[in-house]
Design an enzyme around this catalytic site. Sequence first.
Site, short mmCIF file in Angstrom:
data_model
loop_
_atom_site.label_atom_id
_atom_site.label_comp_id
_atom_site.label_asym_id
_atom_site.label_seq_id
_atom_site.Cartn_x
_atom_site.Cartn_y
_atom_site.Cartn_z
N ARG A 53 0.83 -1.22 0.00
CA ARG A 53 0.00 0.00 0.00
C ARG A 53 0.86 1.26 0.00
O ARG A 53 0.42 2.34 -0.39
CB ARG A 53 -0.94 0.00 1.21
CG ARG A 53 -2.05 1.06 1.09
CD ARG A 53 -3.07 1.03 2.21
NE ARG A 53 -2.51 1.44 3.47
CZ ARG A 53 -2.42 0.67 4.56
NH1 ARG A 53 -2.87 -0.56 4.55
NH2 ARG A 53 -1.89 1.13 5.68
N TYR A 111 -13.20 19.18 -14.58
CA TYR A 111 -13.79 17.88 -14.91
C TYR A 111 -15.04 17.65 -14.04
O TYR A 111 -15.02 17.92 -12.83
CB TYR A 111 -12.72 16.81 -14.67
CG TYR A 111 -13.17 15.39 -14.80
CD1 TYR A 111 -13.69 14.91 -16.00
CD2 TYR A 111 -13.05 14.51 -13.73
CE1 TYR A 111 -14.09 13.60 -16.12
CE2 TYR A 111 -13.43 13.19 -13.85
CZ TYR A 111 -13.96 12.74 -15.05
OH TYR A 111 -14.36 11.44 -15.16
N ASP A 183 -4.80 21.09 -12.33
CA ASP A 183 -4.94 19.79 -12.98
C ASP A 183 -4.37 19.95 -14.39
O ASP A 183 -4.96 20.61 -15.25
CB ASP A 183 -6.44 19.42 -13.01
CG ASP A 183 -6.68 18.06 -13.67
OD1 ASP A 183 -5.86 17.64 -14.49
OD2 ASP A 183 -7.73 17.45 -13.38
N LYS A 208 -4.81 9.42 -18.97
CA LYS A 208 -4.91 10.09 -20.27
C LYS A 208 -3.54 10.08 -20.97
O LYS A 208 -2.90 9.05 -21.02
CB LYS A 208 -5.46 11.50 -20.08
CG LYS A 208 -6.61 11.58 -19.09
CD LYS A 208 -7.86 10.86 -19.57
CE LYS A 208 -8.95 10.94 -18.51
NZ LYS A 208 -10.10 10.13 -18.77
N1 PLP Z 1 -8.87 15.44 -14.58
C1 PLP Z 1 -9.24 15.55 -15.87
C2 PLP Z 1 -8.90 16.79 -16.62
C3 PLP Z 1 -9.92 14.50 -16.51
O1 PLP Z 1 -10.29 14.62 -17.79
C4 PLP Z 1 -10.24 13.33 -15.75
C5 PLP Z 1 -10.97 12.21 -16.38
O2 PLP Z 1 -11.47 12.31 -17.47
C6 PLP Z 1 -9.85 13.28 -14.41
C7 PLP Z 1 -9.16 14.33 -13.85
C8 PLP Z 1 -10.15 12.06 -13.58
O3 PLP Z 1 -9.24 11.06 -13.92
P1 PLP Z 1 -9.50 9.49 -13.65
O4 PLP Z 1 -10.60 9.08 -14.57
O5 PLP Z 1 -8.15 8.90 -13.92
O6 PLP Z 1 -9.90 9.38 -12.22
#
Ligand code: PLP
Length: 391
Positions: A53, A111, A183, A208
């Site tokens: 972990r 998001y 982000d 991504k």
């Molecule tokens: N941040 C952005 C800009 C995203 O597009 C996404 C998912 O599409 C996330 C965070 C969340 O990521 P995860 O699906 O890996 O939890």
Amino acid sequence: MPHSDTVAVHAGEPTLDRKDAPITPDITVGSASGYPDLKTLDAAMAEHRGYGRWGTDNHRQLEAAVASLEANGLATRLDAVAVGSGMAAIAVALMSEMNAGDHVVAAHDCYGTTVTFLRNDLPRFGIKSTIVDFQDLDAVRRALTDRTRVLLCEMCTNPLIRVPDLEALAAIAHDAGALLLVDNTVPTPALSQPLRWGADAVIYSATKNLSGHADVIGGLLVGKPSWISAARAFAHTFGPTLGPFDAWLTLRGIRTLVVRMARHTSNALALARFLEGHEAISRVNYPELDASPFCARARRLLPGGAGALLSFELAGGKPALESMLSRLQLVRLMPSLGSVATTLSHPASTSHRGLDPTERARAGISDSLTRCSVGLEHPDDLLADFEQALR
Ligand code: PLP
């Protein structure tokens, strides 16, 4: 200072301290290590080593690679912690930073699940948020309270690909004694280093472009070592651990990140220019287009290009979109982004389906708005596919 291409290829690589050690890292699948005596067991436990972990060598290699890319060319040393998804990275960042009574100001175009987390989950722990348009700096200032600890926004927002003024936002955050958390999932550290413009920490959905092949769910937090150390301690307790194979796959993806992002970006710009000039298309959102309101800012903050994401609207509305989708040969619909293949998504059916049509219109999301995650195909083939589909 090495170029980021070189950092991406070498950072975090294992030392060749074993006879015939392969240069590709091994994958540590054991959930716990074994120890010959109490003294060595005690030393490992004190350092949070030897239990899955807390991460394995695969996590440490990945974390070193991402921290090195993010810090490349900056005067600060950075650290990173890998977690099990982008949402885990957001949750760990916010929950390790804030206490009950604290407040976060977040961009309205974050998001969707990030917004849900802020609106529905954090209030149960006494953490409030105000969600505003981060292009309106006065609205951001007005949203601050004396308990604001974090300003949160995305670089190259989804699906309208807006570019926030990170320098101004960092100044607002710091004047208020808060952190600017970015982000940076869409441009990745290959194209954008938010700490260069004053941000305090960065999070990624490694799902991504960072891993890049649509075969991993993962996340990372990057920041100053003291901030990461608190986030890591919380993550070790909270437990959203990334699997070792996913850590290995993400690091393997990062080895080609810089070359992939260069091609994603040049393909995206070629497609954006093609769509901009096409009579069937009424609007294209891509910050590198001269006509984009974000062009000057993108050239400054994203000098290597704005990444793989663009969006566009069809003059013929949803029927025209359905016809185009039925004719595309190479490009498929996928409710994600950031893989080697070009994919499309329909925000009104996916990320913004929870809004009613009036709210969607206010957010700039029409029924024909299509988001494209541009892949690594040859640009001639890609443009030819759109050309025949729009005919
Ligand atoms: N941040 C952005 C800009 C995203 O597009 C996404 C998912 O599409 C996330 C965070 C969340 O990521 P995860 O699906 O890996 O939890």
